[in-house]
Design an enzyme around this catalytic site. Sequence first.
Site, PDB file in Angstrom:
ATOM      1  N   CYS A   2       1.115  37.576  11.972  1.00  0.00           N
ATOM      2  CA  CYS A   2       1.395  38.005  13.307  1.00  0.00           C
ATOM      3  C   CYS A   2       2.809  38.199  13.863  1.00  0.00           C
ATOM      4  O   CYS A   2       3.518  36.885  13.886  1.00  0.00           O
ATOM      5  CB  CYS A   2       0.316  37.603  14.365  1.00  0.00           C
ATOM      6  SG  CYS A   2      -1.398  37.952  13.928  1.00  0.00           S
ATOM      7  N   ARG A  27       5.212  39.699   8.827  1.00  0.00           N
ATOM      8  CA  ARG A  27       4.375  38.694   9.517  1.00  0.00           C
ATOM      9  C   ARG A  27       2.990  39.263   9.519  1.00  0.00           C
ATOM     10  O   ARG A  27       2.391  38.499   9.991  1.00  0.00           O
ATOM     11  CB  ARG A  27       4.909  38.159  10.535  1.00  0.00           C
ATOM     12  CG  ARG A  27       6.423  37.469  10.607  1.00  0.00           C
ATOM     13  CD  ARG A  27       6.524  36.904  11.842  1.00  0.00           C
ATOM     14  NE  ARG A  27       5.910  35.712  12.120  1.00  0.00           N
ATOM     15  CZ  ARG A  27       6.049  34.388  11.938  1.00  0.00           C
ATOM     16  NH1 ARG A  27       7.179  34.063  11.481  1.00  0.00           N
ATOM     17  NH2 ARG A  27       5.368  33.617  12.076  1.00  0.00           N
ATOM     18  N   TRP A  73      -2.096  40.431  11.685  1.00  0.00           N
ATOM     19  CA  TRP A  73      -2.589  40.085  10.649  1.00  0.00           C
ATOM     20  C   TRP A  73      -3.951  39.714  10.848  1.00  0.00           C
ATOM     21  O   TRP A  73      -3.982  38.658  11.482  1.00  0.00           O
ATOM     22  CB  TRP A  73      -1.724  38.936   9.686  1.00  0.00           C
ATOM     23  CG  TRP A  73      -2.270  38.888   8.432  1.00  0.00           C
ATOM     24  CD1 TRP A  73      -1.925  39.556   7.438  1.00  0.00           C
ATOM     25  CD2 TRP A  73      -3.135  37.576   8.105  1.00  0.00           C
ATOM     26  NE1 TRP A  73      -2.614  38.763   6.088  1.00  0.00           N
ATOM     27  CE2 TRP A  73      -3.115  37.874   6.439  1.00  0.00           C
ATOM     28  CE3 TRP A  73      -3.843  36.668   8.743  1.00  0.00           C
ATOM     29  CZ2 TRP A  73      -4.178  36.737   5.706  1.00  0.00           C
ATOM     30  CZ3 TRP A  73      -4.801  35.701   7.963  1.00  0.00           C
ATOM     31  CH2 TRP A  73      -4.573  35.847   6.509  1.00  0.00           C
ATOM     32  N   ASN A  99      -0.575  35.135  19.227  1.00  0.00           N
ATOM     33  CA  ASN A  99      -0.728  34.961  17.955  1.00  0.00           C
ATOM     34  C   ASN A  99      -1.454  33.206  17.842  1.00  0.00           C
ATOM     35  O   ASN A  99      -1.307  32.696  18.751  1.00  0.00           O
ATOM     36  CB  ASN A  99       0.656  34.547  17.316  1.00  0.00           C
ATOM     37  CG  ASN A  99       1.499  35.686  16.917  1.00  0.00           C
ATOM     38  OD1 ASN A  99       0.824  36.646  17.084  1.00  0.00           O
ATOM     39  ND2 ASN A  99       2.799  35.470  16.615  1.00  0.00           N
ATOM     40  N   LYS A 486       2.796  34.395  -8.646  1.00  0.00           N
ATOM     41  CA  LYS A 486       3.823  35.446  -8.212  1.00  0.00           C
ATOM     42  C   LYS A 486       3.119  36.668  -8.877  1.00  0.00           C
ATOM     43  O   LYS A 486       2.863  37.728  -7.801  1.00  0.00           O
ATOM     44  CB  LYS A 486       4.971  35.470  -9.027  1.00  0.00           C
ATOM     45  CG  LYS A 486       5.980  34.519  -8.371  1.00  0.00           C
ATOM     46  CD  LYS A 486       6.668  34.896  -7.235  1.00  0.00           C
ATOM     47  CE  LYS A 486       5.783  34.193  -5.926  1.00  0.00           C
ATOM     48  NZ  LYS A 486       6.288  32.979  -5.561  1.00  0.00           N
ATOM     49  N   GLU A 489       0.003  37.480  -6.773  1.00  0.00           N
ATOM     50  CA  GLU A 489       0.079  37.946  -5.458  1.00  0.00           C
ATOM     51  C   GLU A 489       0.820  39.273  -5.463  1.00  0.00           C
ATOM     52  O   GLU A 489       0.452  40.112  -4.589  1.00  0.00           O
ATOM     53  CB  GLU A 489       1.497  37.160  -4.884  1.00  0.00           C
ATOM     54  CG  GLU A 489       1.168  35.893  -4.211  1.00  0.00           C
ATOM     55  CD  GLU A 489       2.353  35.204  -3.666  1.00  0.00           C
ATOM     56  OE1 GLU A 489       2.669  35.151  -2.496  1.00  0.00           O
ATOM     57  OE2 GLU A 489       2.981  34.831  -4.458  1.00  0.00           O
ATOM     58  N   LYS A 602       3.213  36.735   5.840  1.00  0.00           N
ATOM     59  CA  LYS A 602       4.231  35.802   5.892  1.00  0.00           C
ATOM     60  C   LYS A 602       3.924  34.546   6.727  1.00  0.00           C
ATOM     61  O   LYS A 602       3.294  34.810   8.007  1.00  0.00           O
ATOM     62  CB  LYS A 602       5.711  36.029   6.120  1.00  0.00           C
ATOM     63  CG  LYS A 602       6.721  35.189   5.862  1.00  0.00           C
ATOM     64  CD  LYS A 602       7.109  35.176   4.386  1.00  0.00           C
ATOM     65  CE  LYS A 602       8.321  34.391   3.989  1.00  0.00           C
ATOM     66  NZ  LYS A 602       8.298  34.176   2.685  1.00  0.00           N
TER      67      LYS A 602
HETATM   68  C1  F6R Z   1       4.009  32.424  -2.446  1.00  0.00           C
HETATM   69  C2  F6R Z   1       4.043  32.173  -0.917  1.00  0.00           C
HETATM   70  C3  F6R Z   1       3.136  31.287  -0.449  1.00  0.00           C
HETATM   71  C4  F6R Z   1       3.820  30.018   0.241  1.00  0.00           C
HETATM   72  C5  F6R Z   1       2.889  28.961   1.134  1.00  0.00           C
HETATM   73  C6  F6R Z   1       3.624  27.977   1.976  1.00  0.00           C
HETATM   74  O1  F6R Z   1       4.783  33.429  -2.713  1.00  0.00           O
HETATM   75  O2  F6R Z   1       4.814  32.761  -0.160  1.00  0.00           O
HETATM   76  O3  F6R Z   1       2.368  30.399  -1.430  1.00  0.00           O
HETATM   77  O4  F6R Z   1       4.796  29.484  -0.425  1.00  0.00           O
HETATM   78  O5  F6R Z   1       2.132  29.860   2.134  1.00  0.00           O
HETATM   79  O6  F6R Z   1       4.616  28.506   2.760  1.00  0.00           O
HETATM   80  P1  F6R Z   1       5.615  27.476   3.572  1.00  0.00           P
HETATM   81  O7  F6R Z   1       6.570  27.454   2.362  1.00  0.00           O
HETATM   82  O8  F6R Z   1       6.362  28.680   4.361  1.00  0.00           O
HETATM   83  O9  F6R Z   1       4.852  26.372   4.051  1.00  0.00           O
END
Ligand code: F6R
Length: 607
Positions: A2, A27, A73, A99, A486, A489, A602
Amino acid sequence: MCGIVAYVGYRPAVAIVVDGLRRLEYRGYDSAGVAAVTQNRLIVHKAQGRVDEFARGLPQRIAGTTAIAHTRWATHGAPTDDNAHPHTDSTGRVAIVHNGIIENAGELRAKLELEGTVFVSETDSEVLAHLIGREVESGSSDLATAVRNALTHVVGTYGLAVLDAQRPGEVVAARNGSPLLIGVGPRETFVASDPSAVVAHTQQVVHLDDGEIATLRPGTYSLMRDGRATTRTPVLVDVEATAYELGAHEHWMLKEIHEQPEAVERALLGRLDDRFATAHLSGLALSPREAQAVRRVVLLGCGSAYFAGQLGAQLIEGTARIPARAEPASEFRYRNPVIEPDTLYVAVSQSGETYDTLAAVQEVKRKGGRVVGVVNVVGSAIARECDTGLYLHAGPEVSVTSTKSYTATAVVLALLAVHLGRVRDLSPADGKRLIAGLRALPEQISQVLKIESQIAELAGAWAQRQSVLYVGRVRGAVVAQEAALKLKEVAYVHAEAYSASELKHGPLALISPDIPVIMVLPDDELFEKNLGTVAEIKARHGQVLAVGHSARLADRVDDLLLVPRSEPELDPILLGIPLQLFAYHAAVALGHDVDRPRNLAKSVTVE
Ligand code: F6R
């Protein structure tokens, strides 16, 4: 997860916040919405779908110089027009974007309904609009006080921006557990959940702390905590607006894969100490004596950050000879772990916002443990929660799928391994060897990127398969796990990673021409053993694509991707890169929206 953006200033606000939404779309992209104040009335538009579609549906010109906006999201309630933010109170005077998660939303909703409030969405966020509206209507002295009073009823996390139609030229923002910053420019002020939405306008920002409530007016802001005024001066956010521009690249994921040579260079900058054949890590803030006293290292992260942590654990144990292991932070936080005073806990996170990782850090700290953060986003919640930290300096990662931050994390953890090794038994010669290996990585990554067309061709051909098995042994096993993630996803192809040594204990039964195998095959001390695994797969008519160093593999496997040799300990860093490109090109061949993978967004700031 979000995105929030808000503006109060002198320019037409809606155009500015909608542009901010485009930059925040990574996001969350289920729905988008905006609320503006025009002639003491709220104008609200919101719709399910992508920001561009939403923007096309907006009236040509919406007057007003104050607006809030959101890209969602979905957590509570499906992605529908009604569930999209902003939400308003029953009188249509107050609008909010939120959020986070309101944990006691059910209870609050029931109470408000008993009092006659009619809800129009299924979201937890709508209760905030009604609670704040009730406070405003009951004559709170100002909007910030109304927000503060309303929030006393709330249990949960929030990044919140609020508009009151009767107070044009004012936005109130509040934070608890969900990131929010204020951007300050001449005669205009912004709120955003991350800097991408404001850096095109200003680089002067104030990161709100949990418990802070801010009142924004054009070019000024005031802060309060626990009802008392606080002050903080803005800091310069060290990111250029161009870092958030896609340029000539087709996708953010591809752009960031190609940025890896520079990201690694930045991660290494000023950290290689040739004189003592070690890594210089001032952010670690461990004296040699304290570093000597570390008996164990535990790395905590989620998803790719966890896999990078696994690479780090192998590097630390192999190089510094300190027992090290990685564990998903999401599991660790719930299993009442034993926290030891002589263990170094390392929290790994690109965003620095991942809720599970943050909770794991808090669990360690609550029990008296010491946590070092290995984080990309400066000033993020995890970075602030940790005792000390090493930033990645990888630059902003916009792609939902992590690539450059994964690689930069592995590099920073390799530096940590060398550093811990050199206060123990790692010889100067080995320290020197590893430093030379690290220094060569950016150029070697560039070489790997040059075989992209070969990878794209193979990925196109393999993309049609229902399922892919990724196999590797010891160092290669971690590479296989990250590569399988990868592919899942972005290409939505079922992929499973297995260690080569475990194949014959069961999964060999899967081998057939229908389930191709991608094998990570470095030319290291386990090369011959891995060749044995290839023979076992081929004997069962399996198809093998190998990623390795040796041209000798060519007549043993069906397809081969050759990467430059590094030091054996660092090989996994390079071996992962062709497989990022493989997943990307498989997804493109299947026609998927690589930067908006289904069901993902994200930064997982919720449980
Ligand atoms: C995979 C991916 C997720 C993040 C996970 C942790 O490509 O992006 O698995 O790695 O959600 O995110 P962070 O690193 O931001 O804690």
